[in-house]
Design an enzyme around this catalytic site. Structure first.
Site, mmCIF file in Angstrom:
data_model
loop_
_atom_site.group_PDB
_atom_site.id
_atom_site.type_symbol
_atom_site.label_atom_id
_atom_site.label_comp_id
_atom_site.label_asym_id
_atom_site.label_seq_id
_atom_site.Cartn_x
_atom_site.Cartn_y
_atom_site.Cartn_z
ATOM 1 N N GLU A 225 3.103 13.784 -4.722
ATOM 2 C CA GLU A 225 1.648 13.703 -5.244
ATOM 3 C C GLU A 225 1.119 12.352 -4.381
ATOM 4 O O GLU A 225 -0.226 12.568 -4.272
ATOM 5 C CB GLU A 225 1.897 12.828 -6.728
ATOM 6 N N TRP B 54 -0.233 14.498 -1.593
ATOM 7 C CA TRP B 54 -1.504 15.416 -2.135
ATOM 8 C C TRP B 54 -2.881 14.455 -1.919
ATOM 9 O O TRP B 54 -4.043 15.241 -1.452
ATOM 10 C CB TRP B 54 -1.235 15.764 -3.633
ATOM 11 N N TRP C 39 -21.334 32.938 -14.657
ATOM 12 C CA TRP C 39 -21.060 31.609 -15.799
ATOM 13 C C TRP C 39 -22.273 31.573 -16.703
ATOM 14 O O TRP C 39 -23.026 32.046 -16.732
ATOM 15 C CB TRP C 39 -21.434 30.261 -14.839
ATOM 16 N N ASN D 139 -2.366 13.359 -16.670
ATOM 17 C CA ASN D 139 -2.627 14.638 -15.748
ATOM 18 C C ASN D 139 -2.354 16.015 -16.191
ATOM 19 O O ASN D 139 -3.191 16.840 -15.774
ATOM 20 C CB ASN D 139 -1.682 14.267 -14.608
ATOM 21 N N TRP E 176 -17.243 25.036 -13.125
ATOM 22 C CA TRP E 176 -16.369 23.975 -12.947
ATOM 23 C C TRP E 176 -17.144 22.749 -12.391
ATOM 24 O O TRP E 176 -16.401 21.722 -12.533
ATOM 25 C CB TRP E 176 -15.157 24.364 -11.944
ATOM 26 N N TRP F 43 -10.324 20.587 -9.350
ATOM 27 C CA TRP F 43 -10.934 21.203 -10.186
ATOM 28 C C TRP F 43 -11.059 22.806 -9.520
ATOM 29 O O TRP F 43 -11.101 23.638 -10.179
ATOM 30 C CB TRP F 43 -12.526 20.897 -10.392
#
Length: 446
Positions: free
Chosen positions: A254, A257, A285, A323, A341, A364
């Site tokens: 993590e 990341w 969309w 999370n 998004w 996202w």
């Protein structure tokens, strides 16, 4: 020789290579510049501004304890730094390297008077590259390539002394920046203590035993809650890494990341606004009044799906969201409501205390299936199934008080159980209907 130390998202004194270098050269003028022009649409959001106020106050106090002070200025970075160089007689600016596109542009514009140092990552992202010298766009490949450069270097100690200049430039007052909410003050639920001292205290108390499992359980919030401290650089990633000893690999991945997402935006600076997979530019969309009403319901935590609503209300009240629930809430907006998004990304940018340009955009697009390294769009999370799987009952009761008295057998879907309270909304759309609509939209991309 007097030098300027330019703070940005590195608001600490421990393990700060730029500070160490500046202090070695002589008198130091530490400065933070609030530049709302350079980021353009990505000026920091309201929740981050609350955090920034308290973090700068803490940094200023820490510098005063060292016989120094923090100079605050507001305006375009290039202009303000030029003024400070002239006022202080300094010839050089020391700073930590950043990877957001507006900061890389500012760094280039400052030229050779700027001396950049790496310090906010485990390993500088520009040093973890593919065989052709580019940035990795797939995390698994990045993690593999990172291994030969680990562990990261040991954290640097705080300088014993920060020499003050003979004359200080003028500083603005932090309170004049109006970073804190007032009308209304919506920060009453922000149960955070910003600043380096609080970050180091949290690192010292860090217990990652069971992290791999516990981080997915919203009711016990088994994550480290270090993300805003890391975002603002109140503690360095390598300090956290070394504090874990030979700890949980999942936790360390993590941390890595964050390095990966910095590399992604270094390679793709507009990743926050453009699909990583251009085919998804064709995705139809939803728009119009119905979509706007659904977006508003999602933002307010009024979707009729308890796990989604609990997360969105936690976000609004505390500036943070668990999370696992972030992924569920994001998937719901994108797949169930078929809303772009980028609408969700913008909402998170304004409401998260840990909103980070790289993390926010990459995460996202990962959920949306539009990114260069992402889930398939056709993978549609079932909110009720996720809620049951990760035992989110107590989490829901905490953040959705209308459901506080609903039992375990119905808490994840009170509507289906026939016990939905009158003050809790019906579902905006059924899961099966939403899934079919999302898959039909995805078929048009193909």
């Amino acid at each position: 020789m007097t030098t300027l130390l330019w703070f940005r998202q590195d608001l600490r004194l421990h393990d700060h290579p730029a500070l160490v270098a500046a202090a070695h050269e002589g008198p130091v003028v530490p400065v933070y510049i609030l530049d709302d022009e350079a980021p353009g649409d990505w000026r920091i959001g309201a929740a981050q501004r609350w955090w920034l106020h308290h973090s700068l106050a803490a940094l200023g106090a820490a510098l005063e304890n060292k016989g120094s002070r923090l100079i605050l200025r507001r305006g375009p970075v290039k202009k303000v730094l030029a003024e400070l160089l002239e006022e202080s007689g300094a010839e050089q600016v020391h700073a930590t390297r950043h990877y957001e596109p507006w900061w890389t542009a500012a760094e280039q514009a400052l030229g050779d008077r700027l001396c950049l140092h790496d310090g906010n990552h485990l390993v500088p992202p520009h040093q973890v590259t593919t065989g052709s010298g580019g940035q990795y766009r797939i995390y698994s490949s990045f993690w593999k390539a990172l291994q030969p450069q680990l562990p990261p270097a040991d954290p640097l100690p705080m300088p014993r002394k920060i020499e003050a200049p003979s004359k200080w430039p003028k500083s603005e007052r932090l309170t004049s920046w109006d970073l804190l909410p007032s009308k209304p003050d919506w920060s009453g639920g922000f149960d955070w203590t910003p600043g380096e001292a609080a970050a180091l205290k949290k690192v010292k108390a860090l217990d990652i035993a069971g992290y791999d499992t516990d981080r997915n359980l919203p009711s016990i919030e088994g994550s480290s809650r270090l993300s805003p401290h890391l975002h603002f650089g109140e503690v360095s990633a390598r300090t956290v890494w070394h504090a874990t000893g030979r700890g949980d690999t999942t936790f360390r991945k993590e941390l890595a990341w964050r390095d990966f997402t910095s590399g992604v935006v270094l390679a793709l600076p507009d990743y926050a606004t453009k699909n990583g997979r251009t085919a998804y530019d064709r995705l139809p969309w939803r728009s119009g009044k119905g979509a706007k009403a659904d977006l508003r319901a999602w933002q307010r935590g009024r979707t009729g799906y308890p796990i989604v609503d609990a997360g969105m209300r936690q976000l609004w009240q505390t500036g943070w969201m668990h999370n696992r629930v972030r992924m569920i809430a994001a998937s719901f907006l994108i797949k169930h409501l078929l809303i772009d998004w980028r609408e969700g990304e913008r909402w998170f940018w304004d409401t998260l205390v840990d909103a980070d340009y790289g993390n926010n955009s990459v995460n996202w697009q990962w959920v949306a299936g539009t990114g260069v390294d992402s889930n398939m769009f056709s993978r549609i999370m079932a909110p009720i199934g996720q809620s049951e799987k990760f035992d989110a009952g107590d989490y829901i009761r905490r953040w959705v008080p209308e459901l506080a008295d609903v039992g375990d057998d119905a808490i994840h879907d009170p509507e289906a159980a026939g016990c939905r309270p009158d003050d809790y909304p019906a579902k905006l759309i059924g899961h099966r209907e939403a899934r079919e609509r999302a898959l039909a939209a995805n078929a048009k991309v193909k």
